[in-house]
Design a protein around this motif. Structure first.
Motif, PDB file in Angstrom:
ATOM      1  N   ASN A 212     -29.248  22.018 -30.642  1.00 52.70           N
ATOM      2  CA  ASN A 212     -30.110  22.791 -31.532  1.00 52.70           C
ATOM      3  C   ASN A 212     -29.353  23.356 -32.718  1.00 52.70           C
ATOM      4  OD1 ASN A 212     -32.914  22.853 -30.688  1.00 52.70           O
ATOM      5  ND2 ASN A 212     -32.076  23.574 -28.755  1.00 52.70           N
TER       6      ASN A 212
ATOM      7  N   THR B 168     -28.862  20.368 -34.998  1.00 54.79           N
ATOM      8  CA  THR B 168     -30.141  19.978 -35.588  1.00 54.79           C
ATOM      9  C   THR B 168     -30.588  20.981 -36.642  1.00 54.79           C
ATOM     10  OG1 THR B 168     -30.778  18.895 -33.538  1.00 54.79           O
ATOM     11  CG2 THR B 168     -32.535  19.425 -35.074  1.00 54.79           C
TER      12      THR B 168
ATOM     13  N   ALA C  22     -35.360  25.037 -34.208  1.00 54.55           N
ATOM     14  CA  ALA C  22     -34.072  24.791 -33.556  1.00 54.55           C
ATOM     15  C   ALA C  22     -33.144  25.996 -33.681  1.00 54.55           C
ATOM     16  CB  ALA C  22     -33.416  23.549 -34.153  1.00 54.55           C
TER      17      ALA C  22
ATOM     18  N   THR D 105     -34.364  28.709 -31.341  1.00 54.04           N
ATOM     19  CA  THR D 105     -34.069  28.314 -29.966  1.00 54.04           C
ATOM     20  C   THR D 105     -32.610  28.594 -29.626  1.00 54.04           C
ATOM     21  OG1 THR D 105     -35.755  26.599 -29.999  1.00 54.04           O
ATOM     22  CG2 THR D 105     -34.040  26.380 -28.352  1.00 54.04           C
TER      23      THR D 105
ATOM     24  N   GLN E 241     -38.564  25.679 -29.044  1.00 54.38           N
ATOM     25  CA  GLN E 241     -38.154  24.277 -28.946  1.00 54.38           C
ATOM     26  C   GLN E 241     -39.351  23.383 -29.225  1.00 54.38           C
ATOM     27  OE1 GLN E 241     -34.987  23.592 -28.429  1.00 54.38           O
ATOM     28  NE2 GLN E 241     -35.277  21.416 -28.558  1.00 54.38           N
TER      29      GLN E 241
ATOM     30  N   PHE F 192     -36.923  17.031 -27.891  1.00 53.89           N
ATOM     31  CA  PHE F 192     -37.332  18.428 -28.046  1.00 53.89           C
ATOM     32  C   PHE F 192     -38.342  18.837 -26.984  1.00 53.89           C
ATOM     33  CE2 PHE F 192     -36.310  18.602 -32.827  1.00 53.89           C
ATOM     34  CZ  PHE F 192     -35.087  19.184 -32.575  1.00 53.89           C
TER      35      PHE F 192
END
Length: 146
Positions: free
Chosen positions: A27, A30, A72, A75, A91, A132
């Motif tokens: 995450n 990303t 992301a 999260t 997420q 995800f």
């Protein structure tokens, strides 16, 4: 009255499971990549005429990438704060942003690329969306066990 032993609360978990650590790392990566690409797309789109169809497509693609980055990033932050159940919802927000990116790209810019590039992007984004969704499911299960 019977003397019942006092039930102790389990100590708070200070360590992450391996799955949570992997999800946290993915995450963070990303969020960084999609935020950079989203900002680049929006800044690049500001040099074009925003009323043209290509300018609108660039803004929609940049906005959906920023939605992925938001989901992301939040999260990752919530995983660091040990809020796995709440992190699972964000997420799924990142998965929604990925689906919006894919839908926007395939619907609005369908005539600009080659079929091979479109299929490669479709496969990659579907893999990311499924990743995800399953990691959100995993975080919900971990949050329920706590």
């Amino acid at each position: 009255m019977q003397d019942q032993p006092e039930q102790k609360q389990p100590p708070p978990r200070w360590r992450m499971s391996i799955g949570e650590g992997v999800i946290l790392l993915l995450n963070i990566l990303t969020a960084g990549v999609s935020a950079s690409l989203g900002l680049f797309a929006i800044l690049w789109g500001s040099f074009r005429e925003p009323t043209q169809p290509t300018g609108i497509v660039v803004y929609l693609l940049g906005g959906s990438l920023l939605l992925v980055a938001l989901g992301a990033g939040l999260t990752g932050l919530l995983l660091l704060l040990r809020q796995s159940r709440l992190a699972a919802w964000f997420q799924w927000l990142a998965a929604l942003g990925g689906a919006l990116f894919l839908g926007t790209y395939l619907f609005l810019s369908r005539s600009s690329g080659s079929l091979q590039a479109d299929l490669a992007l479709l496969a990659m984004m579907l893999f990311i969306i499924v990743l995800f969704v399953f990691s959100g499911w995993f975080l919900r299960r971990v949050g329920d066990e706590k």
